[in-house]
Design an enzyme around this catalytic site. Sequence first.
Site, PDB file in Angstrom:
ATOM      1  N   HIS A   1     -64.881  25.592  42.799  1.00  0.00           N
ATOM      2  CA  HIS A   1     -65.672  25.351  44.008  1.00  0.00           C
ATOM      3  C   HIS A   1     -66.808  26.373  44.111  1.00  0.00           C
ATOM      4  CE1 HIS A   1     -61.552  23.897  45.377  1.00  0.00           C
ATOM      5  NE2 HIS A   1     -62.283  22.816  45.565  1.00  0.00           N
TER       6      HIS A   1
ATOM      7  N   GLY B   1     -68.219  18.260  41.123  1.00  0.00           N
ATOM      8  CA  GLY B   1     -67.703  18.772  39.862  1.00  0.00           C
ATOM      9  C   GLY B   1     -67.475  17.652  38.856  1.00  0.00           C
TER      10      GLY B   1
ATOM     11  N   ARG C   1     -54.499  22.009  43.154  1.00  0.00           N
ATOM     12  CA  ARG C   1     -53.120  21.546  42.971  1.00  0.00           C
ATOM     13  C   ARG C   1     -52.360  22.379  41.934  1.00  0.00           C
ATOM     14  NH1 ARG C   1     -55.562  16.200  44.163  1.00  0.00           N
ATOM     15  NH2 ARG C   1     -54.501  15.427  46.022  1.00  0.00           N
TER      16      ARG C   1
HETATM   17  P1  AMP Z   1     -61.795  19.222  45.965  1.00  0.00           P
HETATM   18  O1  AMP Z   1     -61.694  20.369  46.943  1.00  0.00           O
HETATM   19  O2  AMP Z   1     -60.699  19.158  44.987  1.00  0.00           O
HETATM   20  O3  AMP Z   1     -62.090  17.918  46.660  1.00  0.00           O
HETATM   21  O4  AMP Z   1     -63.094  19.536  45.103  1.00  0.00           O
HETATM   22  C1  AMP Z   1     -64.345  19.741  45.702  1.00  0.00           C
HETATM   23  C2  AMP Z   1     -65.410  19.712  44.640  1.00  0.00           C
HETATM   24  O5  AMP Z   1     -65.169  20.756  43.692  1.00  0.00           O
HETATM   25  C3  AMP Z   1     -65.417  18.399  43.853  1.00  0.00           C
HETATM   26  O6  AMP Z   1     -66.754  18.005  43.612  1.00  0.00           O
HETATM   27  C4  AMP Z   1     -64.711  18.764  42.588  1.00  0.00           C
HETATM   28  O7  AMP Z   1     -65.085  17.970  41.489  1.00  0.00           O
HETATM   29  C5  AMP Z   1     -65.149  20.201  42.399  1.00  0.00           C
HETATM   30  N1  AMP Z   1     -64.203  20.909  41.537  1.00  0.00           N
HETATM   31  C6  AMP Z   1     -62.859  20.944  41.649  1.00  0.00           C
HETATM   32  N2  AMP Z   1     -62.317  21.644  40.631  1.00  0.00           N
HETATM   33  C7  AMP Z   1     -63.352  22.053  39.855  1.00  0.00           C
HETATM   34  C8  AMP Z   1     -63.448  22.806  38.642  1.00  0.00           C
HETATM   35  N3  AMP Z   1     -62.365  23.286  38.023  1.00  0.00           N
HETATM   36  N4  AMP Z   1     -64.670  23.021  38.127  1.00  0.00           N
HETATM   37  C9  AMP Z   1     -65.785  22.527  38.743  1.00  0.00           C
HETATM   38  N5  AMP Z   1     -65.756  21.820  39.881  1.00  0.00           N
HETATM   39  C10 AMP Z   1     -64.563  21.570  40.439  1.00  0.00           C
END
Ligand code: AMP
Length: 284
Positions: free
Chosen positions: A37, A147, A187
């Site tokens: 993030h 991401g 997760r």
């Molecule tokens: P989430 O909080 O899981 O909904 O993720 C929020 C944003 O962060 C989304 O656009 C994800 O694709 C991105 N994201 C999550 N994990 C990663 C990672 N390991 N590397 C880059 N971006 C990420």
Amino acid sequence: MRIYEDPYLLQQQALAWRQAGEEIGLVPTMGALHAGHESLVTRARRENARVVVSIFVNPLQFGPDEDFARYPRPFDQDAGRLTALQVDALFHPSVDQLFPRSFKSAVDPGPLGDRLEGQARPGHFRGVLTAVLKLFELAQPKRAYFGQKDIQQLLLVRQLGRDFALPVHVVACPTVREPDGLALSSRNVYLTAEQRQHAPVIFAALRAAEAAFRRGERDAERLEQLARDRMAAAPGLAVEYVACFDEIGLQRPARAAAGNILATAVKLGSTRLIDNVVLGAGSD
Ligand code: AMP
């Protein structure tokens, strides 16, 4: 950094920024922030006068048997990280504020929403896109950062932007990984020590198939099988799918080509993890 819970106060602020000629970068998240993030936020900070980060665990994108209730919500810690990254606005609405009982509409993701993740998680992308569209209207971003790790989400948000002529540039950001290759994910905290030890096989398998592609293998099914075989050895890991597909139609190509995606979803115990690589991009 100012924290907004009321959607309309955020929208007022965003409109005022736009009127003053200040471009806004939006980073939508579900919180439990990690370095993945942070890489999105850092890029948004570099490219925009104003940065808005949303933290919203979106109930619409979780299935009834999924982890909505137990999804981690370390809000104070997240807010501290975002302050340090010089974010201007943290948007943290309650479910009732973003989706009150009077809320009735939804975004239909179309056929791409039923494949892969959408097949495994019916209604998931309808929930994602409905929230994303609302976030776009509230935060008025010039650029929105997503991401590569959630590749289908990224492609569907792009499709949404094209279909509805949204004045938002969707910026794809590379996947941030642990030193052993495991993609960072909120997760990952669910994994037991033993599961964590086996988790790097996910990326290792994708990378092995990607290396085979670079050595000349162009049969998409064989690339998928190679990754599947590599993961079969890991105890307690169940492969849900490995899929090679093109970026536009999400279809398996007759011949794999550079730029195609090799993506997987697996379960380690009850924890579901996803990852992907871009063929031809080189990942070692
Ligand atoms: P989430 O909080 O899981 O909904 O993720 C929020 C944003 O962060 C989304 O656009 C994800 O694709 C991105 N994201 C999550 N994990 C990663 C990672 N390991 N590397 C880059 N971006 C990420």
